[in-house]
Motif scaffolding. Structure first.
Motif, PDB file in Angstrom:
ATOM      1  N   SER A 133      20.118  14.856 -13.341  1.00 51.44           N
ATOM      2  CA  SER A 133      21.314  15.126 -13.677  1.00 51.44           C
ATOM      3  C   SER A 133      23.017  15.884 -13.144  1.00 51.44           C
ATOM      4  CB  SER A 133      21.325  15.858 -14.763  1.00 51.44           C
ATOM      5  OG  SER A 133      20.557  17.607 -14.354  1.00 51.44           O
ATOM      6  N   LEU A 134      22.417  15.886 -11.733  1.00 54.69           N
ATOM      7  CA  LEU A 134      23.456  16.258 -10.768  1.00 54.69           C
ATOM      8  C   LEU A 134      24.432  14.728 -10.870  1.00 54.69           C
ATOM      9  CD1 LEU A 134      21.593  17.980  -7.659  1.00 54.69           C
ATOM     10  CD2 LEU A 134      22.742  19.026  -9.671  1.00 54.69           C
ATOM     11  N   SER A 135      25.566  15.216 -10.562  1.00 56.55           N
ATOM     12  CA  SER A 135      26.932  14.521 -11.025  1.00 56.55           C
ATOM     13  C   SER A 135      27.701  14.905  -9.474  1.00 56.55           C
ATOM     14  CB  SER A 135      27.717  14.549 -12.189  1.00 56.55           C
ATOM     15  OG  SER A 135      28.627  14.035 -12.126  1.00 56.55           O
ATOM     16  N   PRO A 136      28.346  14.022  -8.616  1.00 57.52           N
ATOM     17  CA  PRO A 136      28.462  11.980  -9.064  1.00 57.52           C
ATOM     18  C   PRO A 136      27.027  11.718  -9.308  1.00 57.52           C
ATOM     19  CG  PRO A 136      29.980  13.001  -7.347  1.00 57.52           C
ATOM     20  CD  PRO A 136      29.661  14.285  -7.695  1.00 57.52           C
ATOM     21  N   TYR A 137      26.386  12.666  -7.808  1.00 62.57           N
ATOM     22  CA  TYR A 137      25.764  11.626  -7.297  1.00 62.57           C
ATOM     23  C   TYR A 137      24.331  12.354  -8.129  1.00 62.57           C
ATOM     24  CZ  TYR A 137      28.647   8.846  -4.408  1.00 62.57           C
ATOM     25  OH  TYR A 137      29.249   7.513  -4.082  1.00 62.57           O
ATOM     26  N   ALA A 138      23.557  11.534  -8.368  1.00 59.33           N
ATOM     27  CA  ALA A 138      22.267  12.097  -8.467  1.00 59.33           C
ATOM     28  C   ALA A 138      21.276  11.979  -7.376  1.00 59.33           C
ATOM     29  CB  ALA A 138      21.228  11.646 -10.060  1.00 59.33           C
ATOM     30  N   ARG A 139      20.684  12.833  -7.184  1.00 56.67           N
ATOM     31  CA  ARG A 139      20.105  13.470  -5.708  1.00 56.67           C
ATOM     32  C   ARG A 139      18.610  12.927  -5.844  1.00 56.67           C
ATOM     33  NH1 ARG A 139      23.454  16.632  -2.031  1.00 56.67           N
ATOM     34  NH2 ARG A 139      21.808  15.959  -0.937  1.00 56.67           N
ATOM     35  N   ILE A 140      18.036  11.531  -6.543  1.00 59.36           N
ATOM     36  CA  ILE A 140      17.504  10.931  -6.800  1.00 59.36           C
ATOM     37  C   ILE A 140      17.502   9.065  -6.823  1.00 59.36           C
ATOM     38  CG2 ILE A 140      17.471  11.391  -9.091  1.00 59.36           C
ATOM     39  CD1 ILE A 140      14.403  11.310  -8.811  1.00 59.36           C
ATOM     40  N   SER A 141      16.691   8.601  -6.194  1.00 61.07           N
ATOM     41  CA  SER A 141      17.358   7.279  -6.161  1.00 61.07           C
ATOM     42  C   SER A 141      16.086   6.214  -7.115  1.00 61.07           C
ATOM     43  CB  SER A 141      17.465   6.714  -5.419  1.00 61.07           C
ATOM     44  OG  SER A 141      18.667   5.622  -5.290  1.00 61.07           O
ATOM     45  N   PRO A 142      16.291   5.673  -8.069  1.00 67.98           N
ATOM     46  CA  PRO A 142      15.004   5.193  -8.497  1.00 67.98           C
ATOM     47  C   PRO A 142      14.494   3.549  -7.229  1.00 67.98           C
ATOM     48  CG  PRO A 142      16.000   5.760 -10.018  1.00 67.98           C
ATOM     49  CD  PRO A 142      17.125   6.011  -9.586  1.00 67.98           C
ATOM     50  N   TYR A 143      13.601   3.377  -7.742  1.00 65.49           N
ATOM     51  CA  TYR A 143      13.428   1.740  -7.070  1.00 65.49           C
ATOM     52  C   TYR A 143      12.854   0.742  -7.451  1.00 65.49           C
ATOM     53  CZ  TYR A 143       9.697   3.414  -4.099  1.00 65.49           C
ATOM     54  OH  TYR A 143       8.843   4.290  -3.456  1.00 65.49           O
ATOM     55  N   GLY A 311      29.134  -5.189  -0.880  1.00 70.45           N
ATOM     56  CA  GLY A 311      29.604  -7.067  -0.871  1.00 70.45           C
ATOM     57  C   GLY A 311      28.842  -7.873  -1.551  1.00 70.45           C
ATOM     58  N   ARG A 312      26.891  -8.044  -1.257  1.00 71.99           N
ATOM     59  CA  ARG A 312      25.755  -8.735  -2.023  1.00 71.99           C
ATOM     60  C   ARG A 312      25.138  -7.982  -2.897  1.00 71.99           C
ATOM     61  NH1 ARG A 312      24.144 -10.747   4.087  1.00 71.99           N
ATOM     62  NH2 ARG A 312      22.574  -8.802   4.053  1.00 71.99           N
ATOM     63  N   GLY A 313      25.687  -6.989  -3.772  1.00 72.98           N
ATOM     64  CA  GLY A 313      25.052  -6.656  -4.829  1.00 72.98           C
ATOM     65  C   GLY A 313      24.827  -4.948  -4.454  1.00 72.98           C
ATOM     66  N   GLY A 314      24.846  -4.236  -3.503  1.00 75.57           N
ATOM     67  CA  GLY A 314      24.116  -3.448  -2.019  1.00 75.57           C
ATOM     68  C   GLY A 314      22.072  -3.621  -2.476  1.00 75.57           C
ATOM     69  N   MET A 315      21.622  -1.717  -2.302  1.00 74.52           N
ATOM     70  CA  MET A 315      20.486  -1.985  -2.307  1.00 74.52           C
ATOM     71  C   MET A 315      19.995  -2.983  -3.558  1.00 74.52           C
ATOM     72  SD  MET A 315      19.404  -0.031   0.140  1.00 74.52           S
ATOM     73  CE  MET A 315      18.297   0.025  -0.153  1.00 74.52           C
ATOM     74  N   ARG A 316      20.778  -2.726  -4.636  1.00 71.86           N
ATOM     75  CA  ARG A 316      20.194  -2.862  -5.855  1.00 71.86           C
ATOM     76  C   ARG A 316      18.923  -2.689  -6.088  1.00 71.86           C
ATOM     77  NH1 ARG A 316      21.553  -8.543  -2.861  1.00 71.86           N
ATOM     78  NH2 ARG A 316      19.931  -8.413  -1.907  1.00 71.86           N
ATOM     79  N   PRO A 328       6.462  -1.005  11.457  1.00 69.96           N
ATOM     80  CA  PRO A 328       7.758  -1.457  10.283  1.00 69.96           C
ATOM     81  C   PRO A 328       8.863  -0.638  10.692  1.00 69.96           C
ATOM     82  CG  PRO A 328       5.698  -0.217   9.644  1.00 69.96           C
ATOM     83  CD  PRO A 328       5.884  -0.165  11.139  1.00 69.96           C
ATOM     84  N   MET A 329       9.866  -1.028   9.645  1.00 68.40           N
ATOM     85  CA  MET A 329      10.922  -0.598   9.137  1.00 68.40           C
ATOM     86  C   MET A 329      11.204  -0.799   8.078  1.00 68.40           C
ATOM     87  SD  MET A 329      14.862  -1.712  10.723  1.00 68.40           S
ATOM     88  CE  MET A 329      16.362  -1.247  10.260  1.00 68.40           C
ATOM     89  N   ALA A 330      11.591   0.335   7.868  1.00 68.48           N
ATOM     90  CA  ALA A 330      11.987   0.379   6.475  1.00 68.48           C
ATOM     91  C   ALA A 330      13.550   0.862   5.603  1.00 68.48           C
ATOM     92  CB  ALA A 330      11.048   1.263   5.572  1.00 68.48           C
ATOM     93  N   LEU A 331      13.641   0.126   4.722  1.00 70.38           N
ATOM     94  CA  LEU A 331      15.293   0.886   4.567  1.00 70.38           C
ATOM     95  C   LEU A 331      15.014   0.374   2.982  1.00 70.38           C
ATOM     96  CD1 LEU A 331      18.760   0.337   4.699  1.00 70.38           C
ATOM     97  CD2 LEU A 331      18.614  -1.964   3.630  1.00 70.38           C
ATOM     98  N   LEU A 332      15.525   2.252   2.582  1.00 66.66           N
ATOM     99  CA  LEU A 332      14.947   2.794   1.910  1.00 66.66           C
ATOM    100  C   LEU A 332      16.786   3.072   0.577  1.00 66.66           C
ATOM    101  CD1 LEU A 332      11.756   5.206   2.139  1.00 66.66           C
ATOM    102  CD2 LEU A 332      12.229   2.951   1.063  1.00 66.66           C
ATOM    103  N   PRO A 333      16.721   3.262  -0.909  1.00 63.29           N
ATOM    104  CA  PRO A 333      17.713   3.430  -1.928  1.00 63.29           C
ATOM    105  C   PRO A 333      17.700   4.567  -1.645  1.00 63.29           C
ATOM    106  CG  PRO A 333      16.502   2.263  -2.843  1.00 63.29           C
ATOM    107  CD  PRO A 333      16.050   2.076  -1.957  1.00 63.29           C
ATOM    108  N   VAL A 334      19.282   6.053  -1.206  1.00 63.51           N
ATOM    109  CA  VAL A 334      18.996   7.074  -1.486  1.00 63.51           C
ATOM    110  C   VAL A 334      20.374   7.319  -2.084  1.00 63.51           C
ATOM    111  CG1 VAL A 334      17.618   7.541   0.425  1.00 63.51           C
ATOM    112  CG2 VAL A 334      20.210   7.630   0.538  1.00 63.51           C
ATOM    113  N   PRO A 448      18.478  -7.884   2.605  1.00 63.02           N
ATOM    114  CA  PRO A 448      18.839  -6.505   2.330  1.00 63.02           C
ATOM    115  C   PRO A 448      20.392  -6.560   2.713  1.00 63.02           C
ATOM    116  CG  PRO A 448      16.819  -6.096   3.622  1.00 63.02           C
ATOM    117  CD  PRO A 448      16.926  -7.702   3.943  1.00 63.02           C
ATOM    118  N   PRO A 449      21.212  -5.679   1.898  1.00 62.29           N
ATOM    119  CA  PRO A 449      22.774  -5.218   2.298  1.00 62.29           C
ATOM    120  C   PRO A 449      22.982  -5.449   3.815  1.00 62.29           C
ATOM    121  CG  PRO A 449      22.020  -3.700   1.241  1.00 62.29           C
ATOM    122  CD  PRO A 449      21.055  -4.476   1.484  1.00 62.29           C
TER     123      PRO A 449
END
Length: 593
Positions: A133-143, A311-316, A328-334, A448-449
């Motif tokens: 519920s934090l605004s403007p950015y929630a400090r949790i990013s569902p994938y 530009g390509r939809g970001g992390m989607r 491995p290399m991981a790219l995770l949305p935050v 990925p973006p």
């Protein structure tokens, strides 16, 4: 002749001793209000994500029964969660990929089978709800999806919420409960990325305001000594339960509690159950001499926060991971935007976390690169799609050995070379075709973006695995990294720690409902130890196998691995089972009853 009555059953004797012991503890607690004599039902050393989650879970599952909990934290403690809403900071590279089961445990604070009504204030949001519920950015990013591919073959794996079957057991779901995330329910996601700092702040805010039990949050506390039954008078019997654990600590920053000579005051407390949640270098484990085994992977992880192109939809709402020979290399949305974009406002920023596992030499090189060079290196990895299947035979065999067979074998050179190349072409074509047959409009392979900038420091840490030979001792339990550490490739570190929390809280609740002391005998602690060591050992074995499979350069093994990934992706039941394990709906091993 008068015959004496038979002795009472051990269980009866145990309950009698337990009642007397409880009465004595209560009297001792009443006799003195000094902190030196304070007694806790549960004393948790370590107020990080695992320790504070356990405290919150025990408070909520106790249902207002007056459970006395102490949390000792070496640091000054987290800042309030509201401080993260003030803006001015950026995502932190120290973050976790949490399964839906872990998110629900944190938010509801209850073990498997617990009642969500055990919240002391059902109208107050849980920690995950507060983060979202934090605004403007929630400090949790569902994938909502996960895409995995390899660097030396065509194989891909694609998981999404559709792979979570509706009949899978969701151990934390209750009818009519509001689980938190306003737009994405736990059943619609594979997981979410949460930063360590905001997560711990949300848990501490939750504990500070919880009236379900008596909790002391003691910060700047350094443990000086521990006397546990294993090092004092033994583990106890039904007739004589082991004595409480005794622990001394000092406050290591200037406070009004310092003694007259200016030195920190030493405080002594006792507890029926001591829980070590103080990390991989656990002081509790070390002071009690609990043995641990482990080894290094010869790898180091480089992690940082980056900004990505939209530009390509970001992390989607997708987590990406590419496996290479060195790791491995991981790219995770935050973060996720939780406000309203105003007219004329610049394009919203989108962030992600990088976790790049590689050799120590390469990790040092990556840290030494300029930002421009580092960006190029990251994009070179993530902007390369699946490759064609490599030859299953070593090139030396088909190019030199078979065409040049000596002496009487020379006539066989041409047919054997042709046969080997023909077999190679067929199997390579089969694997490539299987890959492309799984690509569709609904599940295409998507790059990925682009990574556009690095917005935080580049951190590095060595990768290793370890596990305590036992997670328990008389009146002592280890949870989280104190009990085990794992390779981050599967994103299971904190999820395993929260699995420990769920299991220990569940057995504690069972003991409490039975009127028993969870540390009075080893029965409940042994159940916890057996269940969790089996689950963690299975995960460690799987991670070891994955690490070995992707580290090999042996051509036939590379082909088998690539074909195996493609078959998993093609076989719905297998893919769905793996997705449900990753989401925490199913364990790697059967649950112990």
């Amino acid at each position: 002749l008068h015959r004496s009555p038979p002795p009472p059953a051990p269980a009866t004797l145990y309950y009698a001793v337990r009642l007397v012991s409880s009465a004595k503890a209560a009297c001792a607690s009443t006799r003195s209000s000094s902190e030196e004599d304070k007694h806790y039902d549960v004393l948790i050393v370590g107020g990080g994500a695992v320790g504070s989650a356990l405290a919150s879970c025990l408070l909520r599952s106790s249902g207002g029964s007056g459970l006395r909990i102490g949390v000792l934290e070496f640091s000054k403690g987290p800042r309030p969660l509201s401080a993260f809403a003030a803006g001015g900071d950026l995502p932190n590279a120290r973050a976790y990929a949490l399964s839906p089961a872990s998110l629900q445990l944190i938010n509801n604070g209850r073990p498997h089978g617990g009642d969500s009504s055990s919240r002391s204030d059902s109208s107050r949001p849980g920690p995950i709800e507060s983060l979202s519920s934090l605004s403007p950015y929630a400090r949790i990013s569902p994938y909502l999806a996960m895409q995995i591919w390899e660097s030396d073959g065509p194989a891909t794996l694609h998981f999404d919420a559709a792979d979570l079957s509706t009949d899978a057991i969701d151990p934390y779901k209750t009818e009519g409960s509001d689980d938190g995330l306003s737009e994405t329910s736990y059943n619609d996601m594979l997981g979410a990325v949460v930063e360590d700092g905001p997560l711990v702040s949300a848990l501490w805010d939750d504990m500070r305001s919880d009236e379900a039990g008596d909790i002391d949050l003691i910060t700047n506390a350094a443990v000086k000594s521990i006397v546990a039954p294993s090092t004092a008078t033994g583990s106890g019997t039904a007739l004589a339960p082991p004595p409480p654990v005794s622990l001394t600590y000092q406050i290591h920053s200037p406070t009004p509690d310092a003694s007259a000579d200016g030195h920190p005051q030493t405080t002594r407390v006792t507890a029926d159950l001591l829980v070590g949640a103080d990390g991989a270098n656990s002081a509790v484990r070390r002071m009690l001499g609990m043995p641990v085994t482990g080894s290094g992977y010869g790898r180091r992880a480089v992690t940082c926060t980056v900004r990505v192109d939209r530009g390509r939809g970001g992390m989607r709402n997708t987590a990406y991971q590419r496996f290479m020979k060195n790791g491995p290399m991981a790219l995770l949305p935050v973060w996720s935007f939780n406000g309203t974009k105003q007219d004329g406002e610049d394009e919203l920023e989108e962030y992600a976390n990088i976790v790049w596992s590689t050799t120590p030499i390469h990790a040092t090189h990556l840290q030494s690169l300029s930002e421009k060079e580092f960006l190029a290196a990251m994009n070179d990895v993530m902007q390369s799609g699946p490759a064609s299947t490599q030859s299953i035979f070593p090139r030396e065999l088909t190019d030199n050995i078979l065409p040049n067979l000596p002496g009487p074998l020379a006539p066989l050179s041409a047919p054997l070379t042709g046969f080997a190349k023909g077999i190679d072409q067929v199997v390579r074509g089969a694997n490539d075709g299987l890959t492309m047959s799984r690509w569709s409009e609904s599940k295409p392979f998507q790059l990925p973006p682009l990574i556009t900038s690095v917005v935080g420091p580049r951190l590095a840490f060595d990768l290793s695995t370890s596990q305590a030979q036992s997670y328990v001792a008389p009146r002592v339990a280890l949870v989280g990294d104190s009990a085990h550490t794992v390779h981050p490739m599967a994103g299971q570190g904190l999820n395993l720690g929260l699995g420990d929390v769920e299991c220990l809280a569940r057995h504690y609740q069972t003991a409490q409902e039975s009127g028993m002391d969870v540390g009075g005998t080893m029965h409940f602690l042994n159940q916890y130890n057996t269940e969790r060591r089996a689950e963690v050992s299975a995960v460690l074995g799987g991670i070891h196998a994955l690490h070995g499979m992707f580290a090999t350069a042996f051509e036939p093994a590379v082909y088998v691995r690539s074909l195996g990934m493609n078959l998993v992706n093609a076989l719905g039941p297998v893919r769905r089972h793996l997705a449900e394990v990753a989401a925490g709906r199913r364990g790697v091993t059967p649950k112990h009853m």
